[in-house]
Design a protein around this motif. Structure first.
Motif, PDB file in Angstrom:
ATOM      1  N   SER A  13       0.211   9.448  13.864  1.00 13.64           N
ATOM      2  CA  SER A  13      -0.130   8.306  13.007  1.00 13.64           C
ATOM      3  C   SER A  13      -1.624   8.119  13.126  1.00 13.64           C
ATOM      4  O   SER A  13      -2.129   7.680  14.168  1.00 13.64           O
ATOM      5  CB  SER A  13       0.592   7.050  13.487  1.00 13.64           C
ATOM      6  N   ILE A  14      -2.344   8.501  12.083  1.00  9.37           N
ATOM      7  CA  ILE A  14      -3.794   8.513  12.188  1.00  9.37           C
ATOM      8  C   ILE A  14      -4.375   7.223  11.647  1.00  9.37           C
ATOM      9  O   ILE A  14      -4.111   6.835  10.504  1.00  9.37           O
ATOM     10  CB  ILE A  14      -4.360   9.754  11.472  1.00  9.37           C
ATOM     11  N   VAL A  18      -3.745   1.192  13.984  1.00 11.17           N
ATOM     12  CA  VAL A  18      -2.502   1.258  14.761  1.00 11.17           C
ATOM     13  C   VAL A  18      -2.823   1.058  16.245  1.00 11.17           C
ATOM     14  O   VAL A  18      -2.168   0.285  16.946  1.00 11.17           O
ATOM     15  CB  VAL A  18      -1.787   2.616  14.551  1.00 11.17           C
ATOM     16  N   LEU A  23      -1.762  -2.953  12.976  1.00  6.15           N
ATOM     17  CA  LEU A  23      -0.811  -2.382  12.026  1.00  6.15           C
ATOM     18  C   LEU A  23       0.405  -1.911  12.803  1.00  6.15           C
ATOM     19  O   LEU A  23       0.277  -1.212  13.800  1.00  6.15           O
ATOM     20  CB  LEU A  23      -1.502  -1.179  11.367  1.00  6.15           C
ATOM     21  N   ASP A  25       3.366   0.490  13.222  1.00  6.41           N
ATOM     22  CA  ASP A  25       3.509   1.865  12.762  1.00  6.41           C
ATOM     23  C   ASP A  25       4.901   2.116  12.179  1.00  6.41           C
ATOM     24  O   ASP A  25       5.726   2.798  12.785  1.00  6.41           O
ATOM     25  CB  ASP A  25       3.243   2.795  13.955  1.00  6.41           C
ATOM     26  N   THR A  26       5.127   1.572  11.012  1.00 13.47           N
ATOM     27  CA  THR A  26       6.456   1.756  10.396  1.00 13.47           C
ATOM     28  C   THR A  26       6.632   3.180   9.884  1.00 13.47           C
ATOM     29  O   THR A  26       7.749   3.670   9.799  1.00 13.47           O
ATOM     30  CB  THR A  26       6.667   0.775   9.228  1.00 13.47           C
ATOM     31  N   ASN A  27       5.525   3.838   9.562  1.00  7.35           N
ATOM     32  CA  ASN A  27       5.649   5.220   9.057  1.00  7.35           C
ATOM     33  C   ASN A  27       6.321   6.125  10.088  1.00  7.35           C
ATOM     34  O   ASN A  27       7.221   6.894   9.750  1.00  7.35           O
ATOM     35  CB  ASN A  27       4.269   5.803   8.738  1.00  7.35           C
ATOM     36  N   THR A  72       0.426  11.064   9.176  1.00  7.43           N
ATOM     37  CA  THR A  72       0.253  10.115   8.072  1.00  7.43           C
ATOM     38  C   THR A  72      -1.074   9.403   8.252  1.00  7.43           C
ATOM     39  O   THR A  72      -1.531   9.176   9.373  1.00  7.43           O
ATOM     40  CB  THR A  72       1.370   9.039   8.015  1.00  7.43           C
ATOM     41  N   GLY A  74      -5.291   8.394   6.924  1.00  6.08           N
ATOM     42  CA  GLY A  74      -6.592   9.054   6.997  1.00  6.08           C
ATOM     43  C   GLY A  74      -6.852  10.072   5.907  1.00  6.08           C
ATOM     44  O   GLY A  74      -7.649  10.989   6.082  1.00  6.08           O
ATOM     45  N   LEU A  75      -6.197   9.896   4.771  1.00  3.68           N
ATOM     46  CA  LEU A  75      -6.404  10.843   3.663  1.00  3.68           C
ATOM     47  C   LEU A  75      -7.241  10.222   2.544  1.00  3.68           C
ATOM     48  O   LEU A  75      -7.427  10.830   1.497  1.00  3.68           O
ATOM     49  CB  LEU A  75      -5.058  11.273   3.069  1.00  3.68           C
ATOM     50  N   GLY A  76      -7.719   9.005   2.768  1.00  2.00           N
ATOM     51  CA  GLY A  76      -8.471   8.309   1.717  1.00  2.00           C
ATOM     52  C   GLY A  76      -9.830   8.948   1.486  1.00  2.00           C
ATOM     53  O   GLY A  76     -10.162   9.996   2.059  1.00  2.00           O
ATOM     54  N   ASP A  81     -11.979   8.594   6.903  1.00  2.00           N
ATOM     55  CA  ASP A  81     -10.727   9.301   6.642  1.00  2.00           C
ATOM     56  C   ASP A  81     -10.922  10.759   7.048  1.00  2.00           C
ATOM     57  O   ASP A  81     -11.489  11.561   6.309  1.00  2.00           O
ATOM     58  CB  ASP A  81     -10.344   9.181   5.156  1.00  2.00           C
ATOM     59  N   ALA A 140      -4.591   9.677  -3.158  1.00  2.00           N
ATOM     60  CA  ALA A 140      -4.822  10.738  -2.172  1.00  2.00           C
ATOM     61  C   ALA A 140      -3.667  11.734  -2.158  1.00  2.00           C
ATOM     62  O   ALA A 140      -2.539  11.373  -1.819  1.00  2.00           O
ATOM     63  CB  ALA A 140      -4.991  10.124  -0.780  1.00  2.00           C
ATOM     64  N   PRO A 157       0.150  10.509   2.952  1.00  2.00           N
ATOM     65  CA  PRO A 157      -0.698   9.318   2.850  1.00  2.00           C
ATOM     66  C   PRO A 157      -0.218   8.195   3.770  1.00  2.00           C
ATOM     67  O   PRO A 157       0.961   8.166   4.151  1.00  2.00           O
ATOM     68  CB  PRO A 157      -0.557   8.884   1.388  1.00  2.00           C
ATOM     69  N   PRO A 159      -0.209   4.648   3.091  1.00  2.00           N
ATOM     70  CA  PRO A 159       0.583   3.552   2.516  1.00  2.00           C
ATOM     71  C   PRO A 159       2.069   3.919   2.454  1.00  2.00           C
ATOM     72  O   PRO A 159       2.419   4.968   1.889  1.00  2.00           O
ATOM     73  CB  PRO A 159      -0.011   3.383   1.108  1.00  2.00           C
ATOM     74  N   PRO A 160       2.927   3.089   3.084  1.00  2.00           N
ATOM     75  CA  PRO A 160       4.333   3.455   3.256  1.00  2.00           C
ATOM     76  C   PRO A 160       5.051   3.883   1.971  1.00  2.00           C
ATOM     77  O   PRO A 160       5.846   4.818   2.011  1.00  2.00           O
ATOM     78  CB  PRO A 160       4.949   2.178   3.835  1.00  2.00           C
TER      79      PRO A 160
HETATM   80  P1  ATP Z   1      -5.588   5.545   1.130  1.00  2.00           P
HETATM   81  O1  ATP Z   1      -5.759   6.505   0.023  1.00  2.00           O
HETATM   82  O2  ATP Z   1      -4.873   4.288   0.697  1.00  2.00           O
HETATM   83  O3  ATP Z   1      -6.850   5.272   1.932  1.00  2.00           O
HETATM   84  P2  ATP Z   1      -4.761   6.948   3.521  1.00  2.00           P
HETATM   85  O4  ATP Z   1      -3.847   8.105   3.603  1.00  2.00           O
HETATM   86  O5  ATP Z   1      -6.182   7.173   3.851  1.00  2.00           O
HETATM   87  O6  ATP Z   1      -4.551   6.269   2.126  1.00  2.00           O
HETATM   88  P3  ATP Z   1      -5.014   4.938   5.496  1.00  2.00           P
HETATM   89  O7  ATP Z   1      -6.319   4.579   4.905  1.00  2.00           O
HETATM   90  O8  ATP Z   1      -4.982   5.538   6.833  1.00  2.00           O
HETATM   91  O9  ATP Z   1      -4.205   5.875   4.511  1.00  2.00           O
HETATM   92  O10 ATP Z   1      -4.066   3.702   5.451  1.00  2.00           O
HETATM   93  C1  ATP Z   1      -3.926   2.960   4.275  1.00  2.00           C
HETATM   94  C2  ATP Z   1      -2.925   1.834   4.490  1.00  2.00           C
HETATM   95  O11 ATP Z   1      -1.657   2.420   4.667  1.00  2.00           O
HETATM   96  C3  ATP Z   1      -3.144   1.016   5.758  1.00  2.00           C
HETATM   97  O12 ATP Z   1      -4.045  -0.028   5.598  1.00  2.00           O
HETATM   98  C4  ATP Z   1      -1.761   0.525   6.029  1.00  2.00           C
HETATM   99  O13 ATP Z   1      -1.478  -0.585   5.204  1.00  2.00           O
HETATM  100  C5  ATP Z   1      -0.916   1.694   5.605  1.00  2.00           C
HETATM  101  N1  ATP Z   1      -0.621   2.551   6.752  1.00  2.00           N
HETATM  102  C6  ATP Z   1      -1.370   3.545   7.270  1.00  2.00           C
HETATM  103  N2  ATP Z   1      -0.789   4.134   8.321  1.00  2.00           N
HETATM  104  C7  ATP Z   1       0.381   3.492   8.512  1.00  2.00           C
HETATM  105  C8  ATP Z   1       1.438   3.624   9.459  1.00  2.00           C
HETATM  106  N3  ATP Z   1       1.420   4.548  10.420  1.00  2.00           N
HETATM  107  N4  ATP Z   1       2.509   2.801   9.324  1.00  2.00           N
HETATM  108  C9  ATP Z   1       2.538   1.871   8.349  1.00  2.00           C
HETATM  109  N5  ATP Z   1       1.564   1.699   7.444  1.00  2.00           N
HETATM  110  C10 ATP Z   1       0.505   2.489   7.503  1.00  2.00           C
END
Ligand code: ATP
Length: 436
Positions: A13-14, A18, A23, A25-27, A72, A74-76, A81, A140, A157, A159-160
């Motif tokens: 869970s990146i 978290v 946050l 970590d529901t993912n 999951t 950190g792909l933004g 990211d 993403a 990604p 977002p859940p």
């Molecule tokens: P984005 O394109 O939205 O930036 P991303 O893949 O970069 O997507 P993050 O920036 O790491 O994702 O997280 C975006 C949002 O997703 C967080 O603010 C949170 O609401 C949700 N999220 C990220 N990781 C988790 C997790 N492990 N469990 C639940 N929700 C998560």
């Protein structure tokens, strides 16, 4: 099972959110549950800070321990990211920009009439040799990297909603194939008996690893999940069926659903199948019982109507509960509950009526405790009243009362024992039937 075939999965869970506890970590919980159901074995799970060295090290360690690594977050598009870059370093490959993905991002911004920030293109970067996974719910894209030795990395990604959609499309079907097992999942639901007693009654069955039987305490009931897996789908089903039959034998009428269906659905279906109708008379729940039934399609065919009756005068006017009776017995009493149910049944013209009266709390008269509830069910043969003493905040007591009312209607319609006290032995059907 052949150990070499076990699909070992490591979850990452990146996101520093978290690690900071901002946050939940529901993912990871969702992925672990879903992958386990499909026969994979989750061997590790780690939350990782948004720092390049941390992400790189996490991928290295995870790849040393499992055949699949699922990450999951950190792909933004922003500089923090770092999932793509961390993975590229861990596997010693370069990142390149995927022209199609870059064009898709440009098109998206064009369609929305917004200028595209330069960093957005980071989202079109892909580790050499990996495939991009389309993200239909967000911007993403995800990624799948298959290494020469059979190990694979999935980037999903954060977002859940986006994670779930991508996992359902790209991850779970492949997990099912690779784990090589047919999986049968059953959800059973129990009411009127607490989790610890359910645990005790089913303890020996819960020790088994296949099928796996697990109880989950919900707000006002207990849910049991049964997962059975076997290379042969018929065998998986057979093994599940044997456990379901044993659980049903032990829990008796407290087990109300063998297929995950809700109590409301069970009640509506029981009435509808028999072409029978129900009316409600609700004091402390103020319509909660009828509102719960109304969630079920077809409820209007069985629920003729209901009355919300708080004031004594209204109990008399709408339901014919004499003021004198309310004065003598008290508004929260067996007698008033019975009169409410009978009044509702006659005046609203239904086969059954259920009535509730009680002290939801926190206010209550000095001699009567908060949480005291009477539920009555009237039918053509007469009326039966159950007494319950609940504890907890006001709305929890109201929810418990509505649950009891629905359960008592179910039991009456199906001809099952009617527990007049809150003693779980009665709910299980092992206490002698109480005469009307
Ligand atoms: P984005 O394109 O939205 O930036 P991303 O893949 O970069 O997507 P993050 O920036 O790491 O994702 O997280 C975006 C949002 O997703 C967080 O603010 C949170 O609401 C949700 N999220 C990220 N990781 C988790 C997790 N492990 N469990 C639940 N929700 C998560």
């Amino acid at each position: 099972m052949d150990e070499a075939r076990v699909l070992r999965v490591y979850l990452l869970s990146i996101g520093s959110e978290v690690l900071r506890g901002e946050l939940v970590d529901t993912n990871a919980a969702e992925l672990a549950r879903e992958l386990t159901l499909r026969g994979a074995q989750v061997v590790g799970h780690r939350a990782v800070a948004d720092q390049l060295e941390e992400v790189e090290a996490a991928f290295r360690d995870a790849l040393a321990r499992a055949r699949w690594v699922v990450a999951t977050g950190g792909l933004g598009p922003t500089l923090d990211d770092l999932t793509r870059e961390g993975l590229a370093r861990a596997v010693g490959r370069k990142l390149r920009t995927d022209p199609q993905a870059a064009q898709a991002l440009r098109d998206r911004y064009l369609r929305e009439g917004r200028p595209m920030p330069q960093e957005t293109l980071r989202q079109a970067q892909v580790v050499e040799g990996a495939d991009l996974l389309p993200n239909e719910e967000g911007t993403a894209p995800g990624m799948r990297l298959a290494l020469a030795d059979g190990r694979q990395v999935f980037l999903l990604p954060g977002p859940p909603r986006e994670m779930r959609a991508m996992a359902e499309r790209e991850l779970y079907p492949q997990a099912e194939r690779e784990a090589g097992k047919a999986v049968v999942v059953r959800t059973l639901r129990v009411t009127g008996v607490g989790e610890s007693l359910v645990d005790e009654i089913l303890a020996d069955l819960m020790g088994d690893t296949n099928p796996v039987l697990r109880p989950y305490a919900q707000e006002v009931e207990v849910r049991l999940t049964l997962v059975s897996s076997h290379p042969d789908p018929d065998k998986a089903k057979e093994k599940a069926q044997a456990v379901v039959a044993e659980v049903a034998r032990r829990l008796g009428p407290a087990l109300y659903s063998l297929d995950g269906r809700s109590l409301e659905e069970t009640v509506v279906e029981a009435l509808e199948e028999r072409h029978l109708t129900l009316a409600t008379a609700e004091s402390l729940t103020a319509g909660l019982v009828s509102a719960r039934l109304a969630q079920v399609p077809g409820a209007s065919r069985v629920l003729v109507g209901g009355a919300v009756v708080y004031h004594e005068r209204v109990k008399e006017d709408l339901l014919g509960v004499p003021l004198a009776l309310q004065g003598q017995a008290g508004v929260v009493s067996r007698e008033v509950a019975a009169a409410m149910a009978q009044g509702a049944r006659e005046r609203l013209g239904a086969d059954y009526a259920v009535a509730l009266t009680g002290w939801a709390g926190p206010d209550h008269p000095p001699q009567e405790p908060a949480g005291l509830v009477y539920v009555a069910v009237a039918d053509a043969h007469g009326v039966r009243v159950a007494r319950r003493q609940f504890t907890g905040p006001r709305n929890h007591v109201r929810l418990l009362a509505s649950q009891t009312a629905l359960d008592l209607v179910r039991r009456t319609v199906l001809g099952l024992p009617f527990p007049v006290t809150g003693d779980p032995r009665e709910a299980l059907g092992s206490a002698p039937e109480v005469a009307r």
